[in-house]
Design an enzyme around this catalytic site. Structure first.
Site, PDB file in Angstrom:
ATOM      1  N   CYS A 102     -28.788  59.532  87.239  1.00 25.55           N
ATOM      2  CA  CYS A 102     -28.340  60.211  88.459  1.00 25.55           C
ATOM      3  C   CYS A 102     -28.209  59.207  89.608  1.00 25.55           C
ATOM      4  O   CYS A 102     -29.165  58.493  89.921  1.00 25.55           O
ATOM      5  CB  CYS A 102     -29.328  61.320  88.822  1.00 25.55           C
ATOM      6  SG  CYS A 102     -28.818  62.190  90.312  1.00 25.55           S
ATOM      7  N   LYS A 143     -31.280  59.555  78.983  1.00 22.31           N
ATOM      8  CA  LYS A 143     -29.844  59.465  79.294  1.00 22.31           C
ATOM      9  C   LYS A 143     -29.696  58.489  80.454  1.00 22.31           C
ATOM     10  O   LYS A 143     -30.288  58.682  81.512  1.00 22.31           O
ATOM     11  CB  LYS A 143     -29.292  60.833  79.666  1.00 22.31           C
ATOM     12  CG  LYS A 143     -27.824  60.791  80.059  1.00 22.31           C
ATOM     13  CD  LYS A 143     -27.215  62.177  80.073  1.00 22.31           C
ATOM     14  CE  LYS A 143     -25.755  62.145  80.478  1.00 22.31           C
ATOM     15  NZ  LYS A 143     -25.567  62.001  81.919  1.00 22.31           N
ATOM     16  N   GLY A 210     -18.685  59.621  78.368  1.00 22.57           N
ATOM     17  CA  GLY A 210     -17.822  59.293  79.497  1.00 22.57           C
ATOM     18  C   GLY A 210     -16.350  59.435  79.192  1.00 22.57           C
ATOM     19  O   GLY A 210     -15.830  58.845  78.253  1.00 22.57           O
TER      20      GLY A 210
END
Ligand SMILES: Cc1cc2nc3c(=O)[nH]c(=O)nc-3n(C[C@H](O)[C@H](O)[C@H](O)COP(=O)(O)O)c2cc1C
Length: 352
Positions: A102, A143, A210
């Site tokens: 994030c 992640k 992605g």
């Protein structure tokens, strides 16, 4: 077949956590379409879960159909993360995922999210603490992004360190924090992380992530990076059936027929119904107004008036009326009302 610690996944396709979008209702419609191996909640604050704040509990909502599910935690305090992980395990999590991607200030300024890429010992310490808390029963995964700065590819050496600390799967989003969501995903960067993990831990799955918006991109991502599976985020928002398609492509070589407008409308209606059921009308109205433009991306033919009708709807009845009107217009178009359908607005045609 992809196995995360003790958890066997039915496919190697994962729904990405997308804060504000991948709620229980959306995970449910993706699962109903098929092909999904693992879905994940939005990032969750362990403090929020432990205090039982309404927002955190809403975000952590799950049920028996929503399996297997990862609950994603963020933070940098090993003890709090461990307590949060125990809470998540006790409230339905199949897997605990630790957010190291994030880029948002609010998360990073407390050393959470992708800031953990800059403090590798803390990152490994968090993994070790969470594994010690829940690891035997609930696999722990990470992640992460490629790194914080564009010219410092941290993930290729940090990922093996996290696995050594007990992580049972690594998902790598091929961008840096600096990039946020700009530019193209760095395929070579993902490949290097896969190679780095596999050279030491061959059995640990690495997932590429992605810019995957078509089933063919899944195959390309796997071929070009050597990753074991693919996580899809934004591509699923307009096509919750992408997992079914990508799985079919991998297993049969054929992408199934694409849903027609009435089928897409049925999925949208189901999504709206589920949101109303799980979170109430206020939430469902807020979401459907902003989500309608994602769903209409895949519609062929005019859809502007339908989108607007949903956007300005003030109650659930108005949303259903817009969907029904648009469906009737579709039916009229198929039945031969071609002039209206091709040149005019379908909702207007139906209303007229
Ligand atoms: C609006 C938005 C919210 C996101 N929220 C999260 C999140 O809560 N946790 C996380 O790990 N990644 C989050 N991501 C990143 C996605 O999971 C994913 O890594 C990224 O969008 C790239 O994949 P995609 O191109 O398939 O969307 C978010 C991305 C977006 C666009």
């Amino acid at each position: 077949m992809l196995k995360v610690g003790s958890v066997q996944l039915a496919t190697n396709l994962l729904l990405a956590p997308i804060a504000g979008y991948c709620d229980l209702a959306f995970r449910t419609i993706c699962r109903e379409q098929g092909g999904l191996g693992l879905a994940c909640t939005d990032l969750l604050s362990p403090q929020g879960l432990l205090r039982g704040t309404a927002t955190s509990l809403d975000l952590a909502q799950t049920n028996d159909f929503d399996r297997p599910v990862g609950m994603q935690l963020y933070g940098a305090d090993p003890a709090i993360m461990a307590d949060g992980a125990r809470w998540a395990r006790d409230h339905g999590a199949t897997i605990i995922d630790i957010n190291m991607g994030c880029p948002v200030d609010k998360v990073c300024k407390k050393d959470g999210g992708s800031k953990l890429l800059c403090i590798p010992d803390t990152a490994a310490g968090v993994v070790a603490a969470v594994v010690a808390a829940v690891g035997d029963t609930t696999p722990v995964t990470c992640k992460m992004r490629l790194g914080w700065y564009d010219d410092q590819p941290v993930a290729e050496w940090l990922a093996p360190k996290l696995v050594a600390a007990g992580a049972r799967m690594v998902t790598i989003h091929g961008r840096t924090t600096q990039q946020k969501f700009q530019g193209q995903v760095n395929i070579e960067g993902i490949r290097r992380v896969v190679e780095a993990v596999k050279s030491r831990f061959a059995e640990i799955p690495v997932i590429g992530n992605g810019d995957v918006t078509e089933p063919e991109h899944v195959v390309a991502m796997m071929e070009r990076t050597g990753c074991d599976g693919v996580m899809i985020g934004r591509g699923a928002l307009s096509a919750p059936w992408i997992f079914r398609d990508a799985w079919a492509l991998q297993t049969t070589g054929i992408v199934p027929r694409q849903p027609e407008r009435p089928e897409i409308l049925a999925i949208m209606r189901r999504y709206f119904d589920l949101m109303r059921e799980y979170r109430g009308d206020h939430y469902a109205m807020f979401q459907i107004r902003r989500r309608v433009s994602w769903f209409v991306k895949r519609f062929r033919g005019p859809c502007k008036a339908f989108r607007e009708e949903v956007r300005v709807a003030t109650d659930a009845a108005a949303v259903y009326a817009a969907m029904e009107g648009y469906e009737r217009a579709e039916f009229a178009a198929v039945a031969g009302d071609r002039g209206e359908a091709e040149t005019g607005d379908l909702v207007g045609a139906a209303a007229g």
